[in-house]
Design an enzyme around this catalytic site. Structure first.
Site, PDB file in Angstrom:
ATOM      1  N   GLY A  96       0.882  -1.226  -0.079  1.00  0.00           N
ATOM      2  CA  GLY A  96      -0.027   0.015   0.006  1.00  0.00           C
ATOM      3  C   GLY A  96       0.890   1.408  -0.075  1.00  0.00           C
ATOM      4  O   GLY A  96       1.925   1.255   0.569  1.00  0.00           O
ATOM      5  N   GLN A 101       2.742   9.798   1.291  1.00  0.00           N
ATOM      6  CA  GLN A 101       4.094   9.290   1.250  1.00  0.00           C
ATOM      7  C   GLN A 101       4.861   9.967   0.211  1.00  0.00           C
ATOM      8  O   GLN A 101       6.069   9.691   0.390  1.00  0.00           O
ATOM      9  CB  GLN A 101       4.085   7.734   1.421  1.00  0.00           C
ATOM     10  N   CYS A 141       5.986  -0.155   7.545  1.00  0.00           N
ATOM     11  CA  CYS A 141       5.572   1.003   6.714  1.00  0.00           C
ATOM     12  C   CYS A 141       6.826   1.420   5.979  1.00  0.00           C
ATOM     13  O   CYS A 141       8.027   1.346   6.226  1.00  0.00           O
ATOM     14  CB  CYS A 141       5.214   2.189   7.383  1.00  0.00           C
ATOM     15  N   LEU A 142       6.412   1.752   4.555  1.00  0.00           N
ATOM     16  CA  LEU A 142       7.538   2.293   3.655  1.00  0.00           C
ATOM     17  C   LEU A 142       8.003   3.440   4.315  1.00  0.00           C
ATOM     18  O   LEU A 142       9.181   3.863   3.797  1.00  0.00           O
ATOM     19  CB  LEU A 142       7.017   2.379   2.355  1.00  0.00           C
ATOM     20  N   HIS A 183      -4.616   1.731   7.423  1.00  0.00           N
ATOM     21  CA  HIS A 183      -3.068   2.187   7.509  1.00  0.00           C
ATOM     22  C   HIS A 183      -2.990   3.041   6.676  1.00  0.00           C
ATOM     23  O   HIS A 183      -2.301   4.256   6.858  1.00  0.00           O
ATOM     24  CB  HIS A 183      -2.108   0.881   7.384  1.00  0.00           C
ATOM     25  N   GLU A 184      -3.436   3.187   5.444  1.00  0.00           N
ATOM     26  CA  GLU A 184      -3.015   4.182   4.455  1.00  0.00           C
ATOM     27  C   GLU A 184      -3.744   5.370   4.503  1.00  0.00           C
ATOM     28  O   GLU A 184      -3.487   6.743   4.297  1.00  0.00           O
ATOM     29  CB  GLU A 184      -3.385   3.673   3.023  1.00  0.00           C
ATOM     30  N   HIS A 187      -2.375   7.674   6.943  1.00  0.00           N
ATOM     31  CA  HIS A 187      -1.475   8.628   6.193  1.00  0.00           C
ATOM     32  C   HIS A 187      -2.105   9.978   5.671  1.00  0.00           C
ATOM     33  O   HIS A 187      -1.392  11.078   5.799  1.00  0.00           O
ATOM     34  CB  HIS A 187      -0.553   7.828   5.146  1.00  0.00           C
TER      35      HIS A 187
END
Length: 224
Positions: A96, A101, A141-142, A183-184, A187
């Site tokens: 994702g 991000q 997480c990225l 989660h996304e 962000h």
């Protein structure tokens, strides 16, 4: 995602070299890309779009705290950016990626939790309209590479959004997909998963990432 078996959402194993896109609005303070600028970036002379890897912001970058604004228009420029985000997400690798991000502060995100990376999902202006149950999932997480922690989220959710063509849809999600969507969407609201940790653990994460960056920095840069 590193391994679906570990229920890790948005996880990075190894970051590949990122190609920065030009932005007419970029400043010394690192302003977000605008779609006006992106409408020209990454296109070949024949008008086709050459996909590129985008730089991913990393915690504790303050730009991750920006609350995204609704997307006003779904057009070719947005679809080109969505394609770049999928390319970036798959290369990372992750399951994702939210626009926040990649320093684009508009409400949309891309997701693919399939094992074969062949079920891409696009959520534009997503809204959770129902939720039920509780589940705890180990997330990564990225934007917080190499860090994993248990986070409690709703087990089942219903989400309304627009697809990449601007058409409204809704989806009922549970398990890993429900976790990834939540989660996304965090962000897009300026939150990262480490916000669910205690202040002490967040500081430990910050220190660990800063140490890793210092060790990765070239000798010349460290000397300066």
């Amino acid at each position: 995602m590193a391994s679906l078996g570990h229920n890790r959402c948005d996880v990075a194993i190894q970051r590949k070299a990122a190609v920065r896109l030009p932005s007419a609005s970029a400043t010394a303070q690192g302003a977000a890309f605008t779609l006006d600028a992106l409408s020209f970036a990454g296109f070949a002379a024949d008008g086709s779009h050459a996909m590129a890897l985008l730089p991913i912001l990393e915690f504790p970058d303050e730009r991750l705290r920006t609350k995204a604004k609704p997307v006003a228009q779904v057009d070719d420029a947005l679809r080109a950016l969505i394609a770049d985000m999928f390319e970036t997400m798959y290369a990372a690798p992750g399951i994702g990626l939210a626009a926040t991000q990649v320093n684009v502060h508009l409400r949309f995100m891309v997701i693919d939790v399939s094992e074969d990376k062949n079920q891409p999902l696009v959520f534009i202006n997503p809204e959770i309209v129902a939720r039920d149950g509780v589940q705890t999932c180990q997330e990564g997480c990225l934007s917080v590479p190499g860090i994993f922690a248990d986070v409690e989220r709703a087990e089942r959710i219903r989400v309304s959004a627009l697809d990449r063509e601007g058409k409204p849809f809704s989806v009922d999600a549970d398990g890993l997909l429900a976790v990834c969507i939540q989660h996304e969407m965090d962000h897009l609201d300026g939150k990262v998963f480490v916000d669910y940790l205690s202040p002490l653990k967040r500081q430990m994460v910050r220190s660990k990432l800063e140490k890793r960056r210092r060790q990765a920095a070239p000798a010349g840069a460290a000397a300066r």
